[in-house]
Scaffold this motif. Structure first.
Motif, PDB file in Angstrom:
ATOM      1  N   MET A   1     -13.045  26.021  60.835  1.00 18.36           N
ATOM      2  CA  MET A   1     -12.186  24.938  60.340  1.00 18.36           C
ATOM      3  C   MET A   1     -10.778  25.476  60.122  1.00 18.36           C
ATOM      4  O   MET A   1     -10.602  26.588  59.621  1.00 18.36           O
ATOM      5  N   ARG A   2      -9.804  24.659  60.504  1.00 16.39           N
ATOM      6  CA  ARG A   2      -8.401  25.070  60.345  1.00 16.39           C
ATOM      7  C   ARG A   2      -7.624  23.941  59.699  1.00 16.39           C
ATOM      8  O   ARG A   2      -7.856  22.761  59.985  1.00 16.39           O
ATOM      9  N   GLU A   3      -6.679  24.300  58.841  1.00 20.12           N
ATOM     10  CA  GLU A   3      -5.887  23.285  58.136  1.00 20.12           C
ATOM     11  C   GLU A   3      -4.432  23.339  58.599  1.00 20.12           C
ATOM     12  O   GLU A   3      -3.862  24.428  58.760  1.00 20.12           O
ATOM     13  N   PHE A   4      -3.833  22.141  58.821  1.00 18.05           N
ATOM     14  CA  PHE A   4      -2.452  22.057  59.298  1.00 18.05           C
ATOM     15  C   PHE A   4      -1.693  21.007  58.491  1.00 18.05           C
ATOM     16  O   PHE A   4      -2.284  20.050  57.977  1.00 18.05           O
ATOM     17  N   LEU A   5      -0.374  21.175  58.432  1.00 16.42           N
ATOM     18  CA  LEU A   5       0.510  20.171  57.858  1.00 16.42           C
ATOM     19  C   LEU A   5       1.321  19.589  59.015  1.00 16.42           C
ATOM     20  O   LEU A   5       2.045  20.310  59.703  1.00 16.42           O
ATOM     21  N   TYR A   6       1.185  18.258  59.236  1.00 16.12           N
ATOM     22  CA  TYR A   6       1.843  17.611  60.361  1.00 16.12           C
ATOM     23  C   TYR A   6       2.929  16.661  59.872  1.00 16.12           C
ATOM     24  O   TYR A   6       2.766  15.971  58.858  1.00 16.12           O
ATOM     25  N   ALA A   7       4.026  16.605  60.631  1.00 15.66           N
ATOM     26  CA  ALA A   7       5.137  15.702  60.328  1.00 15.66           C
ATOM     27  C   ALA A   7       4.896  14.340  60.980  1.00 15.66           C
ATOM     28  O   ALA A   7       4.056  14.206  61.880  1.00 15.66           O
ATOM     29  N   PRO A   8       5.627  13.288  60.526  1.00 19.46           N
ATOM     30  CA  PRO A   8       5.462  11.944  61.102  1.00 19.46           C
ATOM     31  C   PRO A   8       5.663  11.919  62.622  1.00 19.46           C
ATOM     32  O   PRO A   8       6.406  12.725  63.179  1.00 19.46           O
ATOM     33  N   ASP A   9       4.975  10.969  63.243  1.00 23.62           N
ATOM     34  CA  ASP A   9       5.024  10.671  64.675  1.00 23.62           C
ATOM     35  C   ASP A   9       4.237  11.648  65.547  1.00 23.62           C
ATOM     36  O   ASP A   9       4.199  11.494  66.772  1.00 23.62           O
ATOM     37  N   ARG A  10       3.591  12.609  64.928  1.00 29.44           N
ATOM     38  CA  ARG A  10       2.737  13.511  65.716  1.00 29.44           C
ATOM     39  C   ARG A  10       1.496  12.725  66.157  1.00 29.44           C
ATOM     40  O   ARG A  10       0.818  12.083  65.353  1.00 29.44           O
ATOM     41  N   VAL A  30      -2.257   8.165  58.258  1.00 29.88           N
ATOM     42  CA  VAL A  30      -2.271   8.095  59.717  1.00 29.88           C
ATOM     43  C   VAL A  30      -2.424   6.632  60.135  1.00 29.88           C
ATOM     44  O   VAL A  30      -3.016   5.820  59.423  1.00 29.88           O
ATOM     45  N   GLU A  31      -1.875   6.316  61.286  1.00 30.97           N
ATOM     46  CA  GLU A  31      -2.075   4.996  61.876  1.00 30.97           C
ATOM     47  C   GLU A  31      -3.077   5.146  63.013  1.00 30.97           C
ATOM     48  O   GLU A  31      -2.957   6.056  63.840  1.00 30.97           O
ATOM     49  N   ILE A  32      -4.079   4.270  63.020  1.00 32.42           N
ATOM     50  CA  ILE A  32      -5.015   4.267  64.137  1.00 32.42           C
ATOM     51  C   ILE A  32      -4.929   2.918  64.837  1.00 32.42           C
ATOM     52  O   ILE A  32      -4.741   1.888  64.191  1.00 32.42           O
ATOM     53  N   PHE A  33      -5.015   2.930  66.147  1.00 31.76           N
ATOM     54  CA  PHE A  33      -4.978   1.667  66.885  1.00 31.76           C
ATOM     55  C   PHE A  33      -5.806   1.800  68.152  1.00 31.76           C
ATOM     56  O   PHE A  33      -5.841   2.857  68.795  1.00 31.76           O
ATOM     57  N   SER A  34      -6.523   0.719  68.466  1.00 32.88           N
ATOM     58  CA  SER A  34      -7.412   0.695  69.616  1.00 32.88           C
ATOM     59  C   SER A  34      -7.111  -0.530  70.459  1.00 32.88           C
ATOM     60  O   SER A  34      -7.312  -1.663  70.014  1.00 32.88           O
ATOM     61  N   VAL A  66       1.870   9.114  60.196  1.00 28.55           N
ATOM     62  CA  VAL A  66       2.984   8.242  59.785  1.00 28.55           C
ATOM     63  C   VAL A  66       3.753   8.803  58.587  1.00 28.55           C
ATOM     64  O   VAL A  66       4.843   8.322  58.270  1.00 28.55           O
ATOM     65  N   GLU A  67       3.207   9.785  57.889  1.00 22.93           N
ATOM     66  CA  GLU A  67       3.979  10.532  56.878  1.00 22.93           C
ATOM     67  C   GLU A  67       3.394  11.937  56.813  1.00 22.93           C
ATOM     68  O   GLU A  67       2.309  12.186  57.332  1.00 22.93           O
ATOM     69  N   ASN A  68       4.131  12.856  56.201  1.00 24.10           N
ATOM     70  CA  ASN A  68       3.644  14.239  56.134  1.00 24.10           C
ATOM     71  C   ASN A  68       2.181  14.258  55.698  1.00 24.10           C
ATOM     72  O   ASN A  68       1.832  13.710  54.644  1.00 24.10           O
ATOM     73  N   SER A  69       1.333  14.887  56.500  1.00 27.46           N
ATOM     74  CA  SER A  69      -0.109  14.808  56.271  1.00 27.46           C
ATOM     75  C   SER A  69      -0.769  16.168  56.413  1.00 27.46           C
ATOM     76  O   SER A  69      -0.422  16.959  57.303  1.00 27.46           O
ATOM     77  N   ARG A  70      -1.724  16.411  55.501  1.00 30.99           N
ATOM     78  CA  ARG A  70      -2.520  17.640  55.563  1.00 30.99           C
ATOM     79  C   ARG A  70      -3.830  17.307  56.285  1.00 30.99           C
ATOM     80  O   ARG A  70      -4.591  16.449  55.837  1.00 30.99           O
ATOM     81  N   ILE A  71      -4.069  17.984  57.386  1.00 33.90           N
ATOM     82  CA  ILE A  71      -5.196  17.683  58.261  1.00 33.90           C
ATOM     83  C   ILE A  71      -6.088  18.914  58.403  1.00 33.90           C
ATOM     84  O   ILE A  71      -5.591  20.029  58.598  1.00 33.90           O
TER      85      ILE A  71
END
Length: 425
Positions: A1-10, A30-34, A66-71
């Protein structure tokens, strides 16, 4: 398992891609769309990309930060183990995929309007959908059907509830009220197993005699989950998790029994352990077969999420062993047996993946081969389907009956039985 901090629009996943890692959102949005399901949302918690646990399944959605997120990214090899140790995430996934199915159904069927050229039978004008289903099931099938809410099933479920509460004598008294000789031999065996188990718990000295009686009277009895529970209890063997789940919420339903009619209100579903059901719609023109469901498939799953009117009539074509899933017990079932919950998740993913494949451009041969593989020849043969039912089930609208029969014969796919049903080879 790995943890990352991602910026918006990734973009984490694009719809239609194979997913390499399970995605756990710890912080952020996060935004999800199908496009396929016609579904979108913004989420601040949860897990994504579970399609990866079903081999060769591509993502149903795109996922964008959609905003700074810890994944946290969880490798494919660890995905199932991680989910099995986090039952709350399995519950989250069940509800998530049910929402996608609801959205997809609305997209596909929401705009379908009744054909004005189909004149309504004047005698049926004031009947509800449920009443129409009951009427035309009887006319179409020409036999007596039981219903899951009939008196003897109510007594059976009450007796099981009393048994689980430790009220053994009261459970036995209820079981004795059931006139089970009116049902198929599997249901007769089911009732006798629970009666004998109550008798053993009251008078343990009878256990080996009663066990022998069951085995001699019902040669198939070892196939029944209730008998597995019976044997575990008389031998003081701890129940496995699947048997604990069956003890709490499992039932045997005889053949020729309606689980629910189109138009009925419902807030529960079934996972099928063994046996087959037909999913059909009935009107003055007869039966329209929508699906045949069997082992480990879920029927009525949307009712686990919200109370709805049933959109089809579902009835047994064989004896059925099931787990009843209600809105009130879904969480408890998954927490006590996460593997059961994960089976539900996989089933929902397969349901969506089937619809996606089916709505892609396919030739007649591809459709036919895909559906035979999906159902399996054994289930198709047990269902004893006529050519017009195969056309409905396989959604083949561009072939005449004679053309399809001719193709099946010449291709050595199926032959015709004396009763007019198809036998797949």
């Amino acid at each position: 398992m790995r943890e990352f901090l991602y910026a918006p629009d990734r973009i984490l996943v694009n719809e239609g891609e194979y997913i390499k890692e399970l995605i756990l959102l710890k912080e952020g949005k996060v935004e999800i769309f199908s496009n396929f399901c016609g579904y979108s949302s913004v989420e601040s918690k949860g897990i994504f990309g579970a399609e990866m646990i079903v081999p060769n399944t591509k993502s149903f959605e795109s996922i964008r930060i959609v905003e700074n997120s810890r994944i946290v990214l969880i490798e494919k090899e660890l995905a199932e183990k991680f989910l099995l140790s986090n039952s709350s995430l399995i519950i989250h996934l069940i509800k998530k995929y049910i929402l996608k199915i609801i959205s997809l159904n609305n997209k596909i069927y929401g705009s379908v309007k009744k054909n004005k050229n189909n004149k309504e039978n004047i005698k049926d004008k004031n009947l509800t959908k449920e009443e129409l289903s009951k009427k035309y099931l009887k006319i179409s099938r020409r036999k007596l059907f039981h219903h899951i809410e009939d008196e003897h099933f109510r007594i059976y479920t009450k007796a099981r509830w009393l048994f689980n509460k430790g009220k053994i004598k009261e459970s036995l008294n209820e079981l004795k009220k059931i006139q089970y000789t009116n049902f198929d031999i599997y249901f007769q065996a089911e009732i006798e197993i629970w009666k004998y188990l109550c008798m053993i718990l009251i008078s343990p000295d009878k256990k080996y005699y009663l066990e022998k009686t069951l085995k001699e009277k019902y040669p198939f009895v070892k196939e029944l989950f209730s008998f597995m529970i019976f044997e575990s209890i008389i031998t003081n063997t701890p129940l496995s998790k699947p048997l604990v789940t069956y003890l709490k919420s499992g039932y045997l339903i005889p053949s020729n029994t309606v689980l629910f009619y189109e138009g009925e209100e419902g807030n529960w579903a079934f996972m099928i352990l063994t046996g087959n059901v037909r999913v059909s719609q009935f009107d003055e023109r007869g039966e329209r077969l929508l699906a045949v469901l069997s082992n480990e498939e879920v029927v009525g799953e949307i009712a686990c999420f919200k109370e709805i009117q049933r959109t089809a009539t579902v009835f047994t074509s064989t004896p059925l062993q099931v787990i009843k899933i209600e809105k009130s017990n879904l969480d408890e079932l998954v927490i006590s047996n996460p593997a059961f919950g994960l089976k539900i998740v996989k089933n929902l993913i397969k349901r969506l993946d089937f619809e996606r494949y089916w709505h892609s451009p396919l030739s007649f041969e591809e459709k036919l081969n895909f559906m035979i593989k999906k159902y399996g020849k054994n289930i198709l043969n047990k269902s004893q389907l006529k050519i017009e039912e195969i056309k409905e089930l396989f959604r083949i609208n561009d072939k005449k009956d004679s053309e399809l029969i001719d193709y099946l014969f010449k291709s050595n796919i199926a032959t015709l039985r004396a009763d007019g049903t198809l036998k797949f080879m």
